[in-house]
Design a protein around this motif. Sequence first.
Motif, short mmCIF file in Angstrom:
data_model
loop_
_atom_site.label_atom_id
_atom_site.label_comp_id
_atom_site.label_asym_id
_atom_site.label_seq_id
_atom_site.Cartn_x
_atom_site.Cartn_y
_atom_site.Cartn_z
N LEU A 5 37.93 4.15 -19.67
CA LEU A 5 37.10 3.19 -20.38
C LEU A 5 36.88 2.00 -19.45
O LEU A 5 37.85 1.43 -18.94
N HIS A 7 34.65 -1.68 -18.62
CA HIS A 7 33.83 -2.76 -19.16
C HIS A 7 33.28 -3.58 -17.99
O HIS A 7 34.02 -3.88 -17.04
N VAL A 39 29.19 8.09 -20.66
CA VAL A 39 28.42 7.44 -21.73
C VAL A 39 28.32 5.95 -21.41
O VAL A 39 29.33 5.29 -21.15
N MET A 40 27.09 5.44 -21.40
CA MET A 40 26.85 4.01 -21.14
C MET A 40 26.52 3.31 -22.45
O MET A 40 25.67 3.78 -23.21
N LEU A 41 27.21 2.24 -22.70
CA LEU A 41 27.05 1.52 -23.97
C LEU A 41 26.74 0.06 -23.72
O LEU A 41 27.24 -0.53 -22.76
N GLU A 42 25.93 -0.51 -24.61
CA GLU A 42 25.68 -1.95 -24.56
C GLU A 42 26.20 -2.56 -25.85
O GLU A 42 25.94 -2.04 -26.94
N HIS A 43 26.94 -3.66 -25.73
CA HIS A 43 27.52 -4.28 -26.91
C HIS A 43 26.39 -4.76 -27.81
O HIS A 43 25.40 -5.33 -27.36
N LEU A 49 27.52 -7.49 -22.07
CA LEU A 49 28.72 -6.63 -21.96
C LEU A 49 28.33 -5.16 -22.05
O LEU A 49 27.83 -4.69 -23.07
N LEU A 50 28.59 -4.45 -20.96
CA LEU A 50 28.38 -3.01 -20.92
C LEU A 50 29.74 -2.32 -20.97
O LEU A 50 30.73 -2.87 -20.46
N ALA A 51 29.78 -1.16 -21.58
CA ALA A 51 31.01 -0.36 -21.59
C ALA A 51 30.65 1.06 -21.18
O ALA A 51 29.51 1.51 -21.39
N VAL A 53 32.24 5.05 -21.30
CA VAL A 53 33.24 6.01 -21.74
C VAL A 53 33.08 7.22 -20.83
O VAL A 53 32.02 7.88 -20.85
N HIS A 89 40.04 1.28 -17.00
CA HIS A 89 41.38 1.66 -17.46
C HIS A 89 41.44 3.17 -17.71
O HIS A 89 40.54 3.73 -18.34
N LYS A 90 42.51 3.79 -17.24
CA LYS A 90 42.71 5.23 -17.39
C LYS A 90 43.51 5.52 -18.66
O LYS A 90 44.50 4.82 -18.93
N HIS B 43 46.75 4.43 -23.32
CA HIS B 43 46.61 3.94 -21.96
C HIS B 43 47.66 4.59 -21.07
O HIS B 43 48.83 4.72 -21.45
N LYS B 90 31.15 -2.93 -31.83
CA LYS B 90 30.03 -2.02 -32.05
C LYS B 90 29.11 -2.01 -30.83
O LYS B 90 28.83 -3.09 -30.27
N TYR B 91 28.70 -0.81 -30.44
CA TYR B 91 27.84 -0.64 -29.28
C TYR B 91 26.65 0.25 -29.61
O TYR B 91 26.68 1.01 -30.58
N GLU B 92 25.62 0.13 -28.77
CA GLU B 92 24.51 1.09 -28.82
C GLU B 92 24.54 1.86 -27.51
O GLU B 92 24.78 1.28 -26.44
N GLU B 93 24.29 3.16 -27.60
CA GLU B 93 24.30 3.94 -26.36
C GLU B 93 22.99 3.78 -25.60
O GLU B 93 21.91 3.65 -26.20
#
Lengths: 97, 97
Positions: A5, A7, A39-43, A49-51, A53, A89-90, B43, B90-93
Amino acid sequence: MLKVLSHVRAKPESAATLRELFRASLPATRAEPGCIRYVMLEHRRDPALLAFVEEWADDAAFKQHFTTPHMIALAAQLDTLVAEPPQMHKYEEIDPV
Amino acid sequence: MLKVLSHVRAKPESAATLRELFRASLPATRAEPGCIRYVMLEHRRDPALLAFVEEWADDAAFKQHFTTPHMIALAAQLDTLVAEPPQMHKYEEIDPV
């Protein structure tokens, strides 16, 4: 399998640029042999903030990811766009389906 | 579809108990009608930190999740086990495959 994961927080003025930079790298990343899922996510309320997975075949595949031309090119631009160093983070999955 | 990334940090002495509590709730959560995907992660170097990668049909399904008997029961035990309030975002892909 390795789960990661990540960020990445953009400087406010660079959110759109950072998003496009990562979006453009998605096909190449997903095509990497060790990439199982990316998987690319936008808050929803905080577009800076991008995350991500990520599922990788193993640690070597994840390490290899950062040696690819597209990630080297992306990393070269990152410093000017991010508000803080990316967090990666793993994890291990518990009771996968 | 709604994507949620959650983090739950256990008190050091409660990590195993918290993990089992959430593990036991996985089948019921995954059986919820609005639950598309529900991944529980631990983790790798910090076993007190759990993460959840969740996909819900919509916001209503996510909200409904917390009214289920198994989540009400889990929530009742959570306060004594966590080191800080759970973080749910909450995120949007972007560019789903």
